[in-house]
Motif scaffolding. Structure first.
Motif, short mmCIF file in Angstrom:
data_model
loop_
_atom_site.label_atom_id
_atom_site.label_comp_id
_atom_site.label_asym_id
_atom_site.label_seq_id
_atom_site.Cartn_x
_atom_site.Cartn_y
_atom_site.Cartn_z
N LYS A 115 0.82 -1.20 0.00
CA LYS A 115 0.00 0.00 0.00
C LYS A 115 0.86 1.26 0.00
O LYS A 115 0.55 2.23 -0.68
CB LYS A 115 -0.96 -0.03 1.19
CG LYS A 115 -2.05 -1.08 1.03
CD LYS A 115 -2.99 -1.13 2.19
CE LYS A 115 -4.10 -2.16 1.93
NZ LYS A 115 -5.10 -2.17 2.98
N GLU A 116 1.94 1.25 0.74
CA GLU A 116 2.82 2.41 0.76
C GLU A 116 3.45 2.64 -0.61
O GLU A 116 3.60 3.79 -1.05
CB GLU A 116 3.91 2.26 1.83
CG GLU A 116 4.88 3.43 1.88
CD GLU A 116 4.22 4.81 1.98
OE1 GLU A 116 4.78 5.76 1.39
OE2 GLU A 116 3.17 4.97 2.65
N ALA A 117 3.81 1.57 -1.31
CA ALA A 117 4.39 1.72 -2.65
C ALA A 117 3.38 2.35 -3.61
O ALA A 117 3.73 3.26 -4.38
CB ALA A 117 4.85 0.37 -3.18
N VAL A 118 2.13 1.91 -3.57
CA VAL A 118 1.09 2.48 -4.42
C VAL A 118 0.86 3.94 -4.05
O VAL A 118 0.79 4.81 -4.91
CB VAL A 118 -0.22 1.66 -4.32
CG1 VAL A 118 -1.38 2.41 -4.98
CG2 VAL A 118 -0.04 0.29 -4.95
N ASP A 119 0.75 4.22 -2.75
CA ASP A 119 0.52 5.59 -2.30
C ASP A 119 1.66 6.51 -2.74
O ASP A 119 1.42 7.64 -3.18
CB ASP A 119 0.35 5.63 -0.79
CG ASP A 119 -0.93 4.94 -0.31
OD1 ASP A 119 -1.85 4.73 -1.13
OD2 ASP A 119 -0.99 4.60 0.89
N GLN A 120 2.90 6.04 -2.62
CA GLN A 120 4.05 6.86 -3.03
C GLN A 120 4.03 7.10 -4.54
O GLN A 120 4.30 8.20 -5.00
CB GLN A 120 5.37 6.20 -2.63
CG GLN A 120 6.59 7.04 -2.98
CD GLN A 120 6.57 8.40 -2.29
OE1 GLN A 120 6.43 8.48 -1.07
NE2 GLN A 120 6.71 9.48 -3.06
N PHE A 172 -4.64 -0.38 -5.98
CA PHE A 172 -4.32 0.68 -6.95
C PHE A 172 -5.59 1.25 -7.56
O PHE A 172 -5.76 2.47 -7.65
CB PHE A 172 -3.39 0.16 -8.05
CG PHE A 172 -2.95 1.25 -8.98
CD1 PHE A 172 -1.78 1.95 -8.73
CD2 PHE A 172 -3.72 1.62 -10.07
CE1 PHE A 172 -1.39 2.99 -9.56
CE2 PHE A 172 -3.33 2.66 -10.91
CZ PHE A 172 -2.17 3.34 -10.65
N LEU A 173 -6.50 0.40 -8.01
CA LEU A 173 -7.76 0.86 -8.58
C LEU A 173 -8.54 1.72 -7.58
O LEU A 173 -9.06 2.78 -7.93
CB LEU A 173 -8.62 -0.33 -9.03
CG LEU A 173 -8.19 -1.02 -10.31
CD1 LEU A 173 -8.86 -2.39 -10.43
CD2 LEU A 173 -8.50 -0.16 -11.52
N GLU A 174 -8.60 1.27 -6.35
CA GLU A 174 -9.33 1.99 -5.31
C GLU A 174 -8.71 3.37 -5.06
O GLU A 174 -9.41 4.38 -5.03
CB GLU A 174 -9.30 1.16 -4.02
CG GLU A 174 -9.85 1.83 -2.80
CD GLU A 174 -9.56 1.02 -1.54
OE1 GLU A 174 -9.10 1.62 -0.55
OE2 GLU A 174 -9.77 -0.21 -1.55
N ARG A 175 -7.40 3.43 -4.89
CA ARG A 175 -6.73 4.70 -4.57
C ARG A 175 -6.74 5.66 -5.76
O ARG A 175 -6.98 6.85 -5.59
CB ARG A 175 -5.28 4.45 -4.12
CG ARG A 175 -5.14 3.70 -2.81
CD ARG A 175 -5.88 4.32 -1.63
NE ARG A 175 -5.66 5.74 -1.55
CZ ARG A 175 -6.59 6.66 -1.23
NH1 ARG A 175 -7.81 6.29 -0.93
NH2 ARG A 175 -6.29 7.93 -1.19
N ALA A 176 -6.46 5.15 -6.95
CA ALA A 176 -6.45 6.03 -8.12
C ALA A 176 -7.84 6.64 -8.32
O ALA A 176 -7.98 7.85 -8.55
CB ALA A 176 -6.00 5.27 -9.36
N THR A 177 -8.87 5.82 -8.21
CA THR A 177 -10.24 6.30 -8.38
C THR A 177 -10.59 7.31 -7.29
O THR A 177 -11.19 8.35 -7.57
CB THR A 177 -11.22 5.11 -8.37
OG1 THR A 177 -10.86 4.22 -9.42
CG2 THR A 177 -12.65 5.56 -8.55
N ALA A 178 -10.19 7.04 -6.05
CA ALA A 178 -10.47 7.96 -4.94
C ALA A 178 -9.80 9.31 -5.17
O ALA A 178 -10.30 10.34 -4.71
CB ALA A 178 -10.00 7.34 -3.62
N GLU A 179 -8.68 9.32 -5.88
CA GLU A 179 -7.97 10.57 -6.15
C GLU A 179 -8.44 11.24 -7.44
O GLU A 179 -7.86 12.21 -7.89
CB GLU A 179 -6.47 10.31 -6.20
CG GLU A 179 -5.94 9.91 -4.84
CD GLU A 179 -4.44 10.00 -4.72
OE1 GLU A 179 -3.82 10.75 -5.50
OE2 GLU A 179 -3.90 9.33 -3.83
N GLY A 180 -9.50 10.68 -8.04
CA GLY A 180 -10.05 11.29 -9.24
C GLY A 180 -9.27 11.00 -10.51
O GLY A 180 -9.42 11.69 -11.51
#
Length: 125
Positions: free
Chosen positions: A11-16, A59-67
């Motif tokens: 998760k940290e790698a995706v967030d970074q 990745f799908l969840e975070r990218a989508t959440a960030e628009g």
């Protein structure tokens, strides 16, 4: 499933990565990600909760959440495979063959990014 420490690092790698993307200064409407996946229903069933599965879903969840636009290619490839039985990689290599590239190109052609009037002439840093 991966250990808790591995899941946290994943998760940290995706967030970074997503923080790094934001730093580029490219408008969100000019970004689209395509996510390769299991490609076939049987592979997806075998890979549930694997490191690969968790990373893709996060990745799908975070990218989508960030628009950001993120296209999951799995539903497209699985549907195509169910209809045609075609494969999306070379027999001795997991890289996309022309069929895999075709599905991806069609997904990109239908993307919000290419159909939003995005100004791709963005200055680079």
């Amino acid at each position: 499933p991966p250990s808790l420490a591995v899941a946290v690092a994943l998760k940290e790698a995706v967030d970074q990565f997503l923080r790094d993307v934001r730093k580029l200064g490219v408008p969100k409407e000019c970004i689209v990600f395509t996510l390769d996946g299991f490609r076939y229903l049987e592979a997806q069933q075998r890979g549930v909760n694997s490191y690969f599965d968790l990373m893709r879903r996060y990745f799908l969840e975070r990218a989508t959440a960030e628009g950001l636009e993120a296209i999951d290619l799995d539903p497209l490839m699985m549907k195509r495979h169910a209809e045609t039985e075609e494969r999306f990689e070379y027999p001795n290599d997991a890289h996309w063959n022309p069929n895999g590239h075709r599905v991806t190109a069609q997904a990109l052609q239908a993307s919000k990014m290419l159909n939003s009037g995005c100004d791709l002439d963005v200055p680079t840093k």
